[in-house]
Write an enzyme that holds these catalytic residues in place. Structure first.
Site, short mmCIF file in Angstrom:
data_model
loop_
_atom_site.label_atom_id
_atom_site.label_comp_id
_atom_site.label_asym_id
_atom_site.label_seq_id
_atom_site.Cartn_x
_atom_site.Cartn_y
_atom_site.Cartn_z
CG PHE A 228 -17.01 -11.35 -26.00
CD1 PHE A 228 -16.99 -10.43 -24.96
CD2 PHE A 228 -15.98 -11.33 -26.92
CE1 PHE A 228 -15.96 -9.51 -24.86
CE2 PHE A 228 -14.95 -10.42 -26.81
CZ PHE A 228 -14.94 -9.50 -25.77
NE ARG B 74 -18.43 -6.33 -18.08
CZ ARG B 74 -17.57 -7.08 -18.76
NH1 ARG B 74 -17.95 -8.26 -19.22
NH2 ARG B 74 -16.33 -6.68 -18.96
CE1 TYR C 111 -8.80 -10.90 -21.65
CE2 TYR C 111 -7.38 -12.28 -23.01
CZ TYR C 111 -8.52 -11.51 -22.86
OH TYR C 111 -9.38 -11.35 -23.92
CE LYS C 112 -12.37 -11.62 -20.78
NZ LYS C 112 -13.27 -12.14 -21.80
CG ASP D 100 -15.94 -18.17 -24.81
OD1 ASP D 100 -15.30 -18.09 -23.75
OD2 ASP D 100 -15.78 -17.38 -25.77
#
Ligand code: PLP
Length: 416
Positions: free
Chosen positions: A129, A375, A226-227, A201
């Site tokens: 990322f 995705r 928040y995912k 991560d």
């Protein structure tokens, strides 16, 4: 699975099916983007009212004590710990993933500066990322002491690249593009054998699959809430440090919340013992209060049960897309083997962006990542088997009809 009816049957028999009722989801929407922004827990609708109306408007400054605001980073850290294989008082919820990565990266480099100062390379994947790479680059630039960031192009190359010059290996456990799941225990063991420290991560794995940081012998971990954890847009992230390393160094953002005696208001910094030293400044309490609503749902099930359902959902989706859309130029870039698969599925399509926009208009929300990647995130807390079936069918319709070629699906939005 060969018919839609059989998918409905699977949903009817799914022991996790009732967890979907914990969330406020738009009816009819097939939401396959919980790996970017999780959905809203029903409890959050009530909790936000309480935290604003009662704790803020009425309680005002006394709420730092009476509503337990000041203790929230540690208390919620303990609530999250079991999802990542961390112990009591080893995790805090605070700041953002980018910020927490900065803290642990500096801490890891400081540990290495004491042990093996010749190690100056931060190793990571080129398709990690971007913020992870940017933070490491910014730090190397700031330190200006010969540190550099080395990017590798595959999990195999990563293993080969760990060497005498490696200070830290910084890896996202589930790659945000491909959905590739790294073997945390094996990679950590390899890094330790070679004298490198590990930063994990967990943004795309926490809440998606079982994680055991301590069993893996990991050194540092960070991740967002928040995912898959459904903590709300921009909700504060988390940080974990192995107790063996935690008190060896300061973290670089030495703010007052991480001081050993915050309200003594001393004129010099002294880090708090334990993970509290990873706090920096005042936290967004309204947002943090929402994190608890997301975490509570996980305590009604187990990560093992969620993992089984997640794999069944992604298996079904892969199979259906390949059967239904075989005449179209779709390339699966997510591993088929379960041990290497996270909880999202990515297909490349030369016009992936437009196809995703057309799908969103048809009520199937996935997302797009450069280059050409579509995705589809499956969130076993609320995704249904029939959603996987319908999403594949609607994708087939969008591709067969060429709907995506319409001009309105061509313009890039700010967030893709
Ligand atoms: C989502 C994500 C982030 C987000 O970082 P923020 O600081 O919250 O913007 C970082 N790293 C990875 C791997 C992610 O998937």
């Amino acid at each position: 699975m060969s018919t839609r009816e059989q998918c409905l049957e699977l949903d009817a028999q799914d022991p996790l099916a009732s967890l979907r009722n914990e969330f406020s989801l738009p009816e009819k929407l097939i939401y396959l983007d919980g790996n970017s922004l999780g959905v809203c827990p029903n409890a959050a609708l009530e909790r936000v009212h309480q935290v604003v109306k009662v704790e803020w408007a009425e309680g005002l400054v006394t709420s730092w004590n009476s509503a337990g605001w000041r203790a929230l980073p540690e208390r919620l850290g303990n609530r999250l710990a079991s999802l990542i294989g961390a112990g009591e008082n080893e995790v805090v919820i605070t700041d953002t993933t980018s910020t927490n990565l900065y803290k642990v990266l500096v801490a890891a480099l400081r540990v290495q500066a004491q042990r093996a100062p010749e190690r100056k390379v931060i190793l990571t994947e080129r398709n990690n990322f971007p913020t992870d790479i940017y933070i490491a680059e910014g730090l190397a630039e700031l330190l200006d002491q010969g540190y550099s960031v080395r990017l590798v192009d595959s999990p195999d190359e990563l293993q080969r690249a760990v060497g005498d010059d490696t200070a830290v290996v910084m890896i996202t456990q589930v790659n945000y593009k491909t959905g590739y799941l790294h073997n945390m225990s094996e990679l950590t063991r390899l890094c330790h054998e070679k004298g490198a420290l590990t930063i994990w991560d967990l943004c795309h794995s926490v809440g998606a699959l079982p994680i055991d940081l301590k069993a893996a012998g990991a050194d540092y971990a960070i991740g967002c809430t928040y995912k898959y954890l459904n903590g709300g847009p921009g909700a504060p992230a988390f940080v974990w440090v192995s107790p063996a390393l935690r008190d060896m160094t300061w973290q670089p953002l030495s703010g007052w919340w991480g001081h050993a005696r915050q309200f003594q208001m001393e004129s010099h910094y002294e880090p708090a013992p334990g993970i509290s030293r990873y706090l920096c400044g005042t936290q967004p309490m309204i947002s943090m209060a929402m994190v608890e609503c997301g975490l509570d749902v996980f305590h009604k099930t187990s990560m093992q049960a969620l993992r089984e359902k997640s794999l069944a959902l992604t298996d079904l989706f892969i199979k259906q897309v390949e059967a239904r859309c075989s005449s179209h130029p779709l390339t699966l870039i997510t591993p088929r083997e379960h041990i290497y698969r996270g909880s999202h599925v990515s297909f490349e399509h030369p016009h992936g962006y437009s196809v995703i926009q057309a799908l969103i208009e048809r009520g199937v929300v996935g997302d797009y990542r450069e280059p050409h990647i579509m995705r589809f995130g499956f969130t076993p807390l609320y995704s249904r088997f029939v959603d996987a079936w319908d999403a594949a069918e609607i994708l087939g319709q969008v591709l067969d009809s060429g709907l995506w070629r319409d001009e309105r699906f061509m313009t890039r939005k700010q967030v893709t």
